[in-house]
Scaffold this active site. Structure first.
Site, short mmCIF file in Angstrom:
data_model
loop_
_atom_site.label_atom_id
_atom_site.label_comp_id
_atom_site.label_asym_id
_atom_site.label_seq_id
_atom_site.Cartn_x
_atom_site.Cartn_y
_atom_site.Cartn_z
CB SER A 77 2.19 0.10 4.30
OG SER A 77 1.43 0.91 3.44
CE LYS B 243 -1.59 2.39 6.09
NZ LYS B 243 -0.34 1.60 6.16
#
Length: 779
Positions: free
Chosen positions: A687, A730
């Site tokens: 990611s 996140k």
């Protein structure tokens, strides 16, 4: 002067003797005793002696275990003996009766091996002072009388012989020959020619023997007392048994146990294979001897059977409004989690179904997974049982041990059912992602049957070896990460994610739950400690910035301990107000400082968002170039997947570099080093792809990225931005790090609906489909 011993007139003492080695104890002069002879060489010596004067020399072997004695194996002082009679034995050996006459000492061995002959000198006793010898003689006789009284080893004939012996030396010899002492000590007495010294040595041995006899009598008395008590107990038990027989009561513990098991089993709702097997075990138990090893095994087995809940559970009747109130009271926030749980409970209520389900709560440490499980049990009004499988390596812990093993016991599932005594409890399986494997088996494979609704209707524990329906149990598993859970096991569970808490949520949880609980633990009253809102915020940002609440709770406990100490030592009086300025005094220097908030303020830096087992986190990615041979160097303990992402980012940036006026020769003449700080922490995953590409392009162009900007997304080789996981975690991490703008893959737009508004507040999200979209927004 020497006291010459009287020798028969017809016996002339020879200067050379045939020697017979003897084992056991030495033979003393003045004794008439039988002797067994088995060795062919020794029989030859006896026959030779009988053919002449019937005289032999007896010498003790130094070591009883010597098989083929030689001259060096013998003591040099022995006893002269005359053979009185010889008897031949059926096995080829002989038995001789000897009369021992006198001590002798070997001057020289004429032959070293059997038949052994030796040149000898005869020894006479040394005459001592008469008064001391008389006193010693009396002492010896009186002490021996005491020793012989009540001792069956001393016959009446022995006692008479002892009294009738008139010579003091012979008395000492006679007594030492009948005492049970070491052979080498007897040999020392044989070699002692001074009568007084000899008698003193014998007296010492008598005293030792008397002490030994006292201890022997004491032990014997103790044994007799125990035997008498056991006999008394036996007779009383027999009388009790007779009384119980008359009253129609069970006569022994086994009969009582049998009656208890029979009554308990008759009340159980058993059928088919289970009923047949249990009745067989009960019948076998009734025929067993209580002293047999199998008795305890069968008793424990039946005990387990009657302790398990075999009855079908009653239909559930819980109040949904009350269930919602319990969840709200026990947990702040977690709205999506509570919503999922209430949906699940609503289905159970509509179906009126008692069948269990399998839920897996996934989240960072300290976010409340275990307490959510307890709240579900409380909302359903069910018994709760928790066990941890973290580090478990033996499948027998889940499915039990077979009864053939010593100390066998059921697995955790059956143990839990024995404890809760109901068929439909809530079972929490903690740390399911930390199961181990070893040569003893794979517990995760054993859990497949436990957590499969199609199989667990007839779960067979190895110990029970009977089908037991565990499908009514509501299983709640907890995990920090799904990565290490085997896929077949994961498929059997419904996943509910618990994300971390943002600062405002932490403050609310501290006020409502943690502070009252911590004050109570520390023995403080609520009115004695006050926390302004700014203090609670400072604890969250400076001391407990992780996703969960454990460090926050530890910080509160530390403050309260210090306050308790001040109160006890009368250093200060309550109430205490914990202000932000006083936090350093309670908790030390801040763990996290404001200037530690990660920023990408120079060219070649970018902020990425990562997901870990401890929740979301922000990563600063750094890149520098140095003149030299071209290429990309990676540091920061990256995993294989992350290294591949870095290679893709480098290739992509090199591919588009010409658009930004960067010559191809730049890559040939410059070595680029890409690093992710906190090098001790392992990092992996795809990611960070777009973040690495943005970082490299920022370095090449010499331009920094926008302030308070973070991004997450996997980059493909042709510049497409791929979806990622853990967006909520996140986003929480970005909020903690004062991020204002987040770039996310277009495919993750749907995930924004799952993030609460209070988390998204103040953050602008931009969806990007390609790396071109990213480049438009970062500079």
């Amino acid at each position: 002067m020497t006291d010459k011993q009287l020798i028969p007139a017809d016996l002339i003492l020879p200067e050379t003797l045939n020697i017979i080695p003897i084992m056991g104890n030495p033979v003393f002069p003045g004794i008439f005793t039988p002797m067994m002879i088995e060795s062919a060489k020794d029989i030859e010596i006896v026959d030779k002696a009988l053919a002449s004067d019937s005289i032999l020399g007896l010498l003790l072997l130094k070591n009883d275990e010597t098989q083929k004695p030689e001259a060096d194996d013998l003591y040099r002082v022995g006893t002269l003996a005359r053979i009185v009679k010889k008897i031949n034995l059926p096995d080829g050996g002989i038995n001789i009766f000897i009369s021992t006459l006198k001590r002798f000492e070997v001057q020289k061995f004429l032959t070293d091996t059997p038949p052994i002959t030796a040149q000898v000198k005869y020894l006479d006793d040394k005459k001592p002072g008469s008064i001391e010898v008389k006193a010693l003689t009396r002492s010896l006789i009186s002490e021996m009388k005491q020793l012989s009284e009540g001792n069956p080893l001393f016959s009446e004939e022995m006692r008479l012989n002892m009294v009738n012996i008139d010579q003091p030396g012979k008395i000492a010899d006679f007594i030492i020959s009948i005492l049970s002492i070491d052979r080498h000590q007897q040999q020392q007495v044989l070699e002692e020619l001074d009568i007084q010294n000899r008698m003193e040595k014998v007296l010492v041995h008598i005293k030792k023997e008397q002490e030994l006899l006292k201890i022997q009598k004491k032990v014997q008395n103790n044994i007799n007392e125990k035997i008498e008590k056991n006999q008394r107990d036996y007779f009383l038990k027999e009388e009790l048994k007779a009384i119980k027989n008359e009253l129609g009561m069970p006569t022994d513990s086994k009969a009582g146990e049998y009656q208890r098991f029979k009554t308990a089993i008759s009340k159980l709702d058993l059928e088919g294979e289970v009923k047949e097997q249990v009745e067989q075990e009960l019948e076998k138990f009734s025929l067993m001897d209580p002293n047999a090893s199998e008795f305890v095994v069968t008793r424990n087995y039946l005990d387990t059977i009657v302790s398990l809940p075999w009855e079908e559970p009653i239909p559930e009747n819980f109040d949904m409004v009350e269930a919602q109130k319990i969840l709200d009271d026990d947990h702040y926030g977690l709205e999506d989690v509570k919503e999922r749980i209430l949906e699940y409970l609503a289905v159970r209520k509509l179906k009126k179904d008692t069948k269990g389900s399998i839920i897996c709560l996934v989240g960072a440490p300290g976010v409340g997974k275990t307490s959510v499980g307890k709240s579900i049990a409380k909302a359903l009004n069910k018994k709760f049982f928790r066990f941890s499988v973290g580090g478990m390596r033996d499948e027998a812990e889940i499915k039990g041990h077979r009864r053939t093993y010593v100390g066998a016991m059921p697995g955790k599932i059956m143990q839990g059912l024995k404890i809760v005594k109901t068929k439909d409890p809530v079972f929490m399986i903690d740390e399911i992602d930390k199961l181990g494997t070893s040569y003893q088996g794979d517990p995760s494979s054993a859990l497949l049957e436990v957590l499969d609704p199609e199989q667990n209707v007839a779960f067979r524990d190895h110990y029970l070896d009977l089908p037991f329906d565990i499908s009514h149990i509501l299983f709640i598993a907890t995990a920090n990460s799904l990565d290490s859970i085997p896929r077949p096991l994961l498929d059997r569970m419904e996943i509910i994610r618990l994300s971390g808490y943002i600062e405002q949520e932490k403050i609310a949880i501290a006020k409502k739950y943690l502070i009252p609980k911590s004050l109570e633990r520390s023995g403080l009253k609520k009115k004695e400690v006050k926390y302004p809102a700014k203090t609670l915020s400072s604890i969250a940002t400076q001391y407990a910035r992780e996703a969960g609440m454990r460090n926050y709770e530890k910080a509160l406990d530390k403050i309260h301990r210090k306050i308790a100490k001040k109160i006890v030592l009368h250093e200060e009086k309550a109430p205490f107000t914990v202000s932000p300025d006083t936090l350093n005094g309670y908790l030390g220097q801040p763990v996290f400082r404001e200037d530690e908030i990660k920023a990408a303020s120079i060219p070649g830096t970018a902020i990425g968002l990562a997901w870990t087992n401890f929740g979301g986190d922000t990563l600063v990615i750094e890149a520098v170039n140095n003149p030299g041979k071209g290429g990309l160097q990676l540091t920061g303990q990256m995993g294989d997947v992350m290294k591949e992402s870095a290679s893709i980012a480098y290739t992509y940036v090199r591919h588009i570099a010409a658009r930004y006026g960067i010559d191809e020769s730049y890559f040939e003449k410059n070595a680029i080093h890409l690093h992710i700080p906190e090098g001790a922490t392992p990092k992996d995953g795809p990611s960070a792809g777009i973040t690495m590409a943005s970082c490299l392009l920022s370095l090449l162009r010499g331009k920094p990225l926008k302030k308070n900007l973070a991004m997450t997304g996997e980059l493909s080789l042709v510049g497409n931005v791929m979806p990622i996981g853990g967006l909520k975690e996140k986003t929480i991490a970005a909020r903690r790090n004062k991020i204002k703008t987040i770039l996310i893959p277009g495919a993750n737009l749907k995930d924004l609906d799952e993030i609460p508004d209070n988390v998204k507040k103040g953050i602008t999200f931009h969806a990007v489909e390609t790396m071109e979209d990213v480049l438009e927004k970062i500079f």
